[in-house]
Motif scaffolding. Structure first.
Motif, mmCIF file in Angstrom:
data_model
loop_
_atom_site.group_PDB
_atom_site.id
_atom_site.type_symbol
_atom_site.label_atom_id
_atom_site.label_comp_id
_atom_site.label_asym_id
_atom_site.label_seq_id
_atom_site.Cartn_x
_atom_site.Cartn_y
_atom_site.Cartn_z
ATOM 1 N N ASP A 186 83.166 -70.976 16.951
ATOM 2 C CA ASP A 186 82.068 -70.077 16.608
ATOM 3 C C ASP A 186 82.288 -68.737 17.298
ATOM 4 O OD1 ASP A 186 79.742 -68.792 16.018
ATOM 5 O OD2 ASP A 186 78.415 -70.425 16.637
ATOM 6 N N LEU A 187 82.945 -67.817 16.599
ATOM 7 C CA LEU A 187 83.242 -66.521 17.196
ATOM 8 C C LEU A 187 81.975 -65.700 17.418
ATOM 9 C CD1 LEU A 187 86.486 -65.511 15.269
ATOM 10 C CD2 LEU A 187 86.287 -66.377 17.604
ATOM 11 N N THR A 188 80.957 -65.904 16.608
ATOM 12 C CA THR A 188 79.703 -65.179 16.789
ATOM 13 C C THR A 188 79.076 -65.528 18.131
ATOM 14 O OG1 THR A 188 79.310 -65.142 14.408
ATOM 15 C CG2 THR A 188 77.411 -64.750 15.830
ATOM 16 N N THR A 189 79.099 -66.801 18.495
ATOM 17 C CA THR A 189 78.562 -67.223 19.791
ATOM 18 C C THR A 189 79.386 -66.648 20.932
ATOM 19 O OG1 THR A 189 77.750 -69.284 18.828
ATOM 20 C CG2 THR A 189 77.958 -69.216 21.215
ATOM 21 N N PHE A 190 80.710 -66.604 20.757
ATOM 22 C CA PHE A 190 81.556 -66.039 21.806
ATOM 23 C C PHE A 190 81.263 -64.542 21.986
ATOM 24 C CE2 PHE A 190 85.317 -64.011 23.531
ATOM 25 C CZ PHE A 190 85.604 -64.826 24.618
ATOM 26 N N GLN A 191 81.066 -63.832 20.888
ATOM 27 C CA GLN A 191 80.747 -62.411 20.993
ATOM 28 C C GLN A 191 79.399 -62.205 21.683
ATOM 29 O OE1 GLN A 191 81.171 -60.884 16.984
ATOM 30 N NE2 GLN A 191 83.279 -60.240 17.401
ATOM 31 N N ARG A 192 78.439 -63.078 21.407
ATOM 32 C CA ARG A 192 77.158 -62.992 22.108
ATOM 33 C C ARG A 192 77.345 -63.256 23.592
ATOM 34 N NH1 ARG A 192 74.400 -66.248 19.201
ATOM 35 N NH2 ARG A 192 74.393 -68.142 20.460
ATOM 36 N N PHE A 193 78.188 -64.220 23.920
ATOM 37 C CA PHE A 193 78.510 -64.508 25.320
ATOM 38 C C PHE A 193 79.123 -63.281 25.992
ATOM 39 C CE2 PHE A 193 81.812 -65.892 28.365
ATOM 40 C CZ PHE A 193 81.039 -66.615 29.264
ATOM 41 N N LEU A 194 80.015 -62.597 25.292
ATOM 42 C CA LEU A 194 80.672 -61.405 25.838
ATOM 43 C C LEU A 194 79.644 -60.313 26.119
ATOM 44 C CD1 LEU A 194 83.422 -60.129 26.525
ATOM 45 C CD2 LEU A 194 83.621 -59.442 24.136
ATOM 46 N N ARG A 195 78.698 -60.129 25.209
ATOM 47 C CA ARG A 195 77.661 -59.107 25.411
ATOM 48 C C ARG A 195 76.722 -59.483 26.558
ATOM 49 N NH1 ARG A 195 77.711 -55.621 20.964
ATOM 50 N NH2 ARG A 195 78.948 -56.430 19.217
ATOM 51 N N LEU A 196 76.423 -60.745 26.683
ATOM 52 C CA LEU A 196 75.577 -61.183 27.794
ATOM 53 C C LEU A 196 76.281 -60.959 29.129
ATOM 54 C CD1 LEU A 196 74.148 -64.489 26.278
ATOM 55 C CD2 LEU A 196 72.848 -62.409 26.810
ATOM 56 N N CYS A 197 77.587 -61.146 29.148
ATOM 57 C CA CYS A 197 78.354 -60.879 30.371
ATOM 58 C C CYS A 197 78.280 -59.404 30.733
ATOM 59 C CB CYS A 197 79.815 -61.300 30.196
ATOM 60 S SG CYS A 197 80.067 -63.086 30.174
ATOM 61 N N ALA A 198 78.363 -58.523 29.728
ATOM 62 C CA ALA A 198 78.270 -57.085 29.986
ATOM 63 C C ALA A 198 76.934 -56.732 30.622
ATOM 64 C CB ALA A 198 78.474 -56.306 28.687
ATOM 65 N N GLY A 199 75.885 -57.419 30.201
ATOM 66 C CA GLY A 199 74.561 -57.176 30.777
ATOM 67 C C GLY A 199 74.416 -57.669 32.196
ATOM 68 N N ARG A 200 75.416 -58.394 32.688
ATOM 69 C CA ARG A 200 75.387 -58.931 34.043
ATOM 70 C C ARG A 200 76.444 -58.292 34.942
ATOM 71 N NH1 ARG A 200 73.122 -62.547 30.781
ATOM 72 N NH2 ARG A 200 71.775 -64.196 31.607
ATOM 73 N N THR A 201 77.115 -57.241 34.461
ATOM 74 C CA THR A 201 78.122 -56.616 35.300
ATOM 75 C C THR A 201 77.486 -56.034 36.555
ATOM 76 O OG1 THR A 201 80.014 -55.080 35.302
ATOM 77 C CG2 THR A 201 78.019 -54.323 34.184
ATOM 78 N N GLY A 202 78.165 -56.224 37.688
ATOM 79 C CA GLY A 202 77.630 -55.763 38.962
ATOM 80 C C GLY A 202 76.593 -56.678 39.566
ATOM 81 N N GLN A 203 76.438 -57.885 38.996
ATOM 82 C CA GLN A 203 75.406 -58.808 39.477
ATOM 83 C C GLN A 203 76.025 -60.152 39.838
ATOM 84 O OE1 GLN A 203 72.142 -58.967 36.600
ATOM 85 N NE2 GLN A 203 72.598 -56.880 35.955
ATOM 86 N N LEU A 204 75.283 -60.926 40.625
ATOM 87 C CA LEU A 204 75.722 -62.273 40.963
ATOM 88 C C LEU A 204 75.837 -63.105 39.689
ATOM 89 C CD1 LEU A 204 73.519 -63.032 44.116
ATOM 90 C CD2 LEU A 204 75.965 -62.523 44.082
ATOM 91 N N LEU A 205 76.879 -63.899 39.611
ATOM 92 C CA LEU A 205 77.130 -64.686 38.405
ATOM 93 C C LEU A 205 76.378 -66.015 38.474
ATOM 94 C CD1 LEU A 205 78.565 -65.178 35.753
ATOM 95 C CD2 LEU A 205 80.586 -65.914 37.038
ATOM 96 N N ASN A 206 75.459 -66.176 37.551
ATOM 97 C CA ASN A 206 74.671 -67.401 37.451
ATOM 98 C C ASN A 206 75.070 -68.111 36.166
ATOM 99 O OD1 ASN A 206 72.736 -69.376 36.973
ATOM 100 N ND2 ASN A 206 71.030 -68.138 37.716
ATOM 101 N N PHE A 207 75.945 -69.110 36.281
ATOM 102 C CA PHE A 207 76.440 -69.792 35.086
ATOM 103 C C PHE A 207 75.329 -70.543 34.362
ATOM 104 C CE2 PHE A 207 80.880 -69.401 36.677
ATOM 105 C CZ PHE A 207 81.456 -68.951 35.496
ATOM 106 N N THR A 208 74.367 -71.058 35.106
ATOM 107 C CA THR A 208 73.277 -71.798 34.471
ATOM 108 C C THR A 208 72.491 -70.902 33.528
ATOM 109 O OG1 THR A 208 73.078 -73.241 36.406
ATOM 110 C CG2 THR A 208 71.216 -73.187 34.874
ATOM 111 N N GLY A 209 72.079 -69.735 34.030
ATOM 112 C CA GLY A 209 71.318 -68.809 33.204
ATOM 113 C C GLY A 209 72.142 -68.230 32.073
#
Length: 390
Positions: A186-209
């Protein structure tokens, strides 16, 4: 071609090792650098299906064409290459004979470590540092435009809008690298994951959230994050390991290695939007951390960068060791250095006590001076400071 700081490191390694490897994200300039520094060597890309078919069917015949060496681009596409090169360089140890490049760091370095240990010098080329961009040196590019554009060479050598280039880049990256490394259905889900990662740049990584918001399992989130790391798109900055008697945060911080890509993924398309964006501070911090990482790779050093945060909220944005002492870095995106910035810089180094060097305060303005025991560094001067430091 834009002059690259990594050139001298590549030349140094080529004088000592029979094989030099250049890893890094797609479009960071690896092929251009290799073909410029080693212009006398034949060039072969293993992305070419005809060359790859020849190599797989008749490896001896394929390599017989390159008795005096060659540049093999995207070397990880033919995993057997590494074992074949091992026997050849053991017979002929001439320095700088073969140059390997690859945009999938994991695949390339696994092959090197398994077959070419001790025979290959390893480098990593990330997108441009600010000092490698003529428009920055000529003061035609400010910090907001630089963060918005990022450091991929094509964006500073071609007449193309960042939004157009990044749209193509992400589509190509998803289609090629992700499908090559792992079976993402599901490339659409992966792209959403990539965008969510961008929204977390510079922040502590919370894999659960992150996993919950992306609609995937934590196992999948960790696997996909490893793909982003190996592709040179993100870096996980680890917490510094010494506790100095404090209870520490043990979660890494997530940083994109190019702010232009992060801005595009966040939907930021103009300087005006970036200037008022709630994540501008995190994006400036991301840019500073990426400059630190680029400088260390360009000098041929291991990253060895950390951050510090304890459970009482005491933190330092970057920490690295200098001999037996610690250099602490505070990052502030504002252009004007205030007394609060100076206090924050001193507070960031306080946890390390006597082993702390004079703290650095990197800010979004142009001022450079020492004030109240803090070394104030403007964003334009950061690269020169890093490349001249031990």
């Amino acid at each position: 071609m834009l002059a690259r700081y990594l050139t001298s490191t590549v030349q140094r390694l080529a004088a000592s090792f029979p094989i030099v490897t250049i890893t890094g994200p797609r479009q960071s300039g690896k092929t251009t650098l290799a073909r410029t520094v080693f212009a006398d060597k034949p060039y072969v890309t293993l992305e070419d299906p005809l060359e790859r078919e020849f190599a797989q069917e008749d490896p001896r015949g394929f390599l017989a064409r390159f008795a005096n060496g060659a540049i093999f681009d995207e070397a990880q596409r033919w995993p057997a290459l590494f074992s074949h090169l091992q026997s050849r360089v053991d017979e002929d140890r001439r320095a700088g004979r073969f140059i390997l490049t690859g945009s999938q760091q994991f695949g390339l370095l696994v092959g090197v470590s398994q077959s070419l240990a001790g025979r290959a010098g390893i480098t990593r080329l990330l997108p441009l540092m600010a000092g490698e961009i003529p428009a920055v040196a000529e003061k035609r590019l400010g910090i907001n435009q630089l963060m918005l554009t990022g450091g991929y060479p094509a964006l500073h050598t071609q007449a193309i809008l960042p939004q157009d280039w990044f749209a193509s880049y992400v589509a190509t990256y998803v289609e090629r690298d992700v499908r090559q490394v792992m079976n993402v259905q599901d490339l659409t889900t992966f792209q959403r994951f990539l965008r969510l990662c961008a929204g977390r740049t510079g922040q502590l990584l919370n894999f659960t959230g992150l996993a919950s918001e992306a609609g995937i399992s934590q196992t999948t989130a960790r696997a996909w994050m490893s793909v982003l790391e190996s592709s040179g798109l993100v870096h996980l900055l680890p917490p510094y390991h010494r506790n100095f008697g404090k209870r520490l945060v043990k979660t890494p911080k997530l940083y994109f290695l190019d702010t232009g890509l992060a801005c595009w993924l966040l939907g930021i398309r103009s300087e005006e939007v970036l200037a008022l964006h709630p994540l501008r501070g995190e994006l400036f911090e991301t840019w500073v951390v990426s400059e630190f990482l680029k400088s260390r790779y360009n000098l041929g050093h291991s990253p060895d960068l950390y951050f510090w945060r304890d459970n009482n909220g005491v933190e330092a944005d970057i920490v690295f060791e200098v001999d037996t002492r610690l250099q602490v870095v505070e990052i502030k995106s504002g252009q004007t250095v205030t007394s609060d910035y100076i206090k924050a810089g001193k507070r960031a180094a306080a946890f390390a006590g006597e082993v702390a060097l004079m703290p650095w305060l990197v800010h979004g303005g142009d001022d450079n001076y020492q004030r109240s025991g803090v070394d104030v560094i403007g964003w334009r001067a950061l690269g020169e400071k890093l490349l001249s430091s031990k």
